[in-house]
Design a protein around this motif. Structure first.
Motif, PDB file in Angstrom:
ATOM      1  N   ALA A 165       0.834  -1.207   0.000  1.00  0.00           N
ATOM      2  CA  ALA A 165       0.000   0.000   0.000  1.00  0.00           C
ATOM      3  C   ALA A 165       0.868   1.256   0.000  1.00  0.00           C
ATOM      4  CB  ALA A 165      -0.936  -0.006   1.200  1.00  0.00           C
ATOM      5  N   GLU A 166       1.942   1.264   0.773  1.00  0.00           N
ATOM      6  CA  GLU A 166       2.820   2.432   0.824  1.00  0.00           C
ATOM      7  C   GLU A 166       3.513   2.674  -0.508  1.00  0.00           C
ATOM      8  OE1 GLU A 166       5.509   2.271   4.168  1.00  0.00           O
ATOM      9  OE2 GLU A 166       3.868   1.754   5.525  1.00  0.00           O
ATOM     10  N   ILE A 167       3.980   1.602  -1.143  1.00  0.00           N
ATOM     11  CA  ILE A 167       4.654   1.752  -2.442  1.00  0.00           C
ATOM     12  C   ILE A 167       3.678   2.300  -3.475  1.00  0.00           C
ATOM     13  CG2 ILE A 167       5.678   0.483  -4.364  1.00  0.00           C
ATOM     14  CD1 ILE A 167       6.933  -1.392  -2.205  1.00  0.00           C
ATOM     15  N   ILE A 168       2.497   1.691  -3.554  1.00  0.00           N
ATOM     16  CA  ILE A 168       1.515   2.146  -4.545  1.00  0.00           C
ATOM     17  C   ILE A 168       1.047   3.560  -4.223  1.00  0.00           C
ATOM     18  CG2 ILE A 168      -0.781   1.702  -5.501  1.00  0.00           C
ATOM     19  CD1 ILE A 168      -0.129  -1.300  -5.178  1.00  0.00           C
ATOM     20  N   HIS A 169       0.850   3.859  -2.945  1.00  0.00           N
ATOM     21  CA  HIS A 169       0.432   5.211  -2.554  1.00  0.00           C
ATOM     22  C   HIS A 169       1.470   6.240  -2.986  1.00  0.00           C
ATOM     23  CE1 HIS A 169      -0.825   8.591  -0.085  1.00  0.00           C
ATOM     24  NE2 HIS A 169      -1.982   7.988   0.035  1.00  0.00           N
ATOM     25  N   SER A 170       2.757   5.909  -2.846  1.00  0.00           N
ATOM     26  CA  SER A 170       3.812   6.858  -3.225  1.00  0.00           C
ATOM     27  C   SER A 170       3.877   7.066  -4.738  1.00  0.00           C
ATOM     28  CB  SER A 170       5.168   6.411  -2.683  1.00  0.00           C
ATOM     29  OG  SER A 170       5.602   5.239  -3.351  1.00  0.00           O
ATOM     30  N   LEU A 171       3.366   6.110  -5.502  1.00  0.00           N
ATOM     31  CA  LEU A 171       3.373   6.221  -6.965  1.00  0.00           C
ATOM     32  C   LEU A 171       2.011   6.609  -7.534  1.00  0.00           C
ATOM     33  CD1 LEU A 171       5.471   3.021  -7.744  1.00  0.00           C
ATOM     34  CD2 LEU A 171       6.271   5.393  -7.721  1.00  0.00           C
ATOM     35  N   ALA A 172       1.041   6.864  -6.668  1.00  0.00           N
ATOM     36  CA  ALA A 172      -0.332   7.132  -7.100  1.00  0.00           C
ATOM     37  C   ALA A 172      -0.435   8.328  -8.049  1.00  0.00           C
ATOM     38  CB  ALA A 172      -1.238   7.343  -5.893  1.00  0.00           C
ATOM     39  N   PHE A 173       0.466   9.282  -7.908  1.00  0.00           N
ATOM     40  CA  PHE A 173       0.417  10.456  -8.792  1.00  0.00           C
ATOM     41  C   PHE A 173       0.644  10.076 -10.253  1.00  0.00           C
ATOM     42  CE2 PHE A 173       4.878   9.988  -7.884  1.00  0.00           C
ATOM     43  CZ  PHE A 173       5.512  10.391  -9.054  1.00  0.00           C
ATOM     44  N   LEU A 174       1.227   8.914 -10.505  1.00  0.00           N
ATOM     45  CA  LEU A 174       1.450   8.452 -11.874  1.00  0.00           C
ATOM     46  C   LEU A 174       0.205   7.811 -12.486  1.00  0.00           C
ATOM     47  CD1 LEU A 174       4.940   6.769 -11.387  1.00  0.00           C
ATOM     48  CD2 LEU A 174       4.471   8.975 -12.480  1.00  0.00           C
ATOM     49  N   PHE A 175      -0.731   7.448 -11.628  1.00  0.00           N
ATOM     50  CA  PHE A 175      -1.912   6.733 -12.089  1.00  0.00           C
ATOM     51  C   PHE A 175      -2.943   7.728 -12.625  1.00  0.00           C
ATOM     52  CE2 PHE A 175      -5.898   4.442 -11.716  1.00  0.00           C
ATOM     53  CZ  PHE A 175      -5.551   3.265 -12.360  1.00  0.00           C
ATOM     54  N   PRO A 176      -3.487   7.485 -13.823  1.00  0.00           N
ATOM     55  CA  PRO A 176      -4.400   8.459 -14.427  1.00  0.00           C
ATOM     56  C   PRO A 176      -5.813   8.444 -13.865  1.00  0.00           C
ATOM     57  CG  PRO A 176      -4.079   6.601 -15.891  1.00  0.00           C
ATOM     58  CD  PRO A 176      -3.147   6.400 -14.719  1.00  0.00           C
ATOM     59  N   GLY A 177      -6.248   7.392 -13.203  1.00  0.00           N
ATOM     60  CA  GLY A 177      -7.612   7.318 -12.682  1.00  0.00           C
ATOM     61  C   GLY A 177      -7.686   7.805 -11.252  1.00  0.00           C
ATOM     62  N   ASP A 178      -8.862   7.640 -10.669  1.00  0.00           N
ATOM     63  CA  ASP A 178      -9.097   7.995  -9.272  1.00  0.00           C
ATOM     64  C   ASP A 178      -8.789   6.752  -8.436  1.00  0.00           C
ATOM     65  OD1 ASP A 178      -9.886   9.196  -6.946  1.00  0.00           O
ATOM     66  OD2 ASP A 178     -11.982   9.436  -7.520  1.00  0.00           O
ATOM     67  N   LEU A 179      -7.714   6.783  -7.671  1.00  0.00           N
ATOM     68  CA  LEU A 179      -7.231   5.637  -6.918  1.00  0.00           C
ATOM     69  C   LEU A 179      -7.482   5.834  -5.435  1.00  0.00           C
ATOM     70  CD1 LEU A 179      -5.557   2.983  -6.857  1.00  0.00           C
ATOM     71  CD2 LEU A 179      -3.506   4.420  -6.743  1.00  0.00           C
ATOM     72  N   ARG A 180      -8.090   4.819  -4.791  1.00  0.00           N
ATOM     73  CA  ARG A 180      -8.350   4.849  -3.349  1.00  0.00           C
ATOM     74  C   ARG A 180      -7.889   3.537  -2.734  1.00  0.00           C
ATOM     75  NH1 ARG A 180      -8.941   9.494  -4.241  1.00  0.00           N
ATOM     76  NH2 ARG A 180     -10.816  10.727  -4.090  1.00  0.00           N
ATOM     77  N   PHE A 181      -7.542   3.606  -1.465  1.00  0.00           N
ATOM     78  CA  PHE A 181      -7.082   2.450  -0.709  1.00  0.00           C
ATOM     79  C   PHE A 181      -8.109   2.098   0.347  1.00  0.00           C
ATOM     80  CE2 PHE A 181      -2.839   2.241  -2.419  1.00  0.00           C
ATOM     81  CZ  PHE A 181      -2.670   3.502  -2.935  1.00  0.00           C
TER      82      PHE A 181
END
Length: 127
Positions: free
Chosen positions: A89-105
């Motif tokens: 979760a921490e790794i993906i959260h730190s890279l979330a700005f690269l994701f084009p959609g609306d990402l939630r955990f």
């Protein structure tokens, strides 16, 4: 392996990672499901559950995951990650700005809330 969540609401793809997730899982399960969705919908709303039975991603699966970001930005809607694996979760959260959609955990145990949120039914309980 990747298993489809059968009770996902209309317009939402739901998947559960079990054991080791490999490139083959993307090629035979996830990618075709996304392509089928895009034949009838403008956007992909996605829920991925990395629960207690999830062990790891193979290097090939990580590569296949990066290839998903090569799809046009416009196709990504709401994407929810349900996990109790804090490192992932921490790794993906730190890279979330690269994701084009609306990402939630969402925490484990909130799978239903994640599915509802991805379907646009509720406000997110987690982020």
């Amino acid at each position: 392996m990747i298993e489809e969540i059968e009770n996902a609401p209309a317009g939402v793809l739901g998947f559960r990672a079990v054991g080791e997730v490999t490139a083959s899982d993307y090629e035979t399960v996830l990618d075709p499901a996304i392509d089928r969705t895009l034949e009838t919908h403008d956007r992909v709303n996605l829920v991925i559950v990395l629960g207690e039975r999830f062990e790891r991603y193979s290097l090939g699966a990580v590569w296949q995951d990066t290839l998903l970001s090569g799809k046009p930005h416009r196709v990504w809607g709401r994407c929810a990650l349900v996990t109790g694996h804090s490192m992932i979760a921490e790794i993906i959260h730190s890279l979330a700005f690269l994701f084009p959609g609306d990402l939630r955990f969402f925490a484990l145990g909130q799978e239903d809330a994640a599915l509802a949120w991805a379907a646009g039914e509720t406000a997110p309980d987690a982020s």
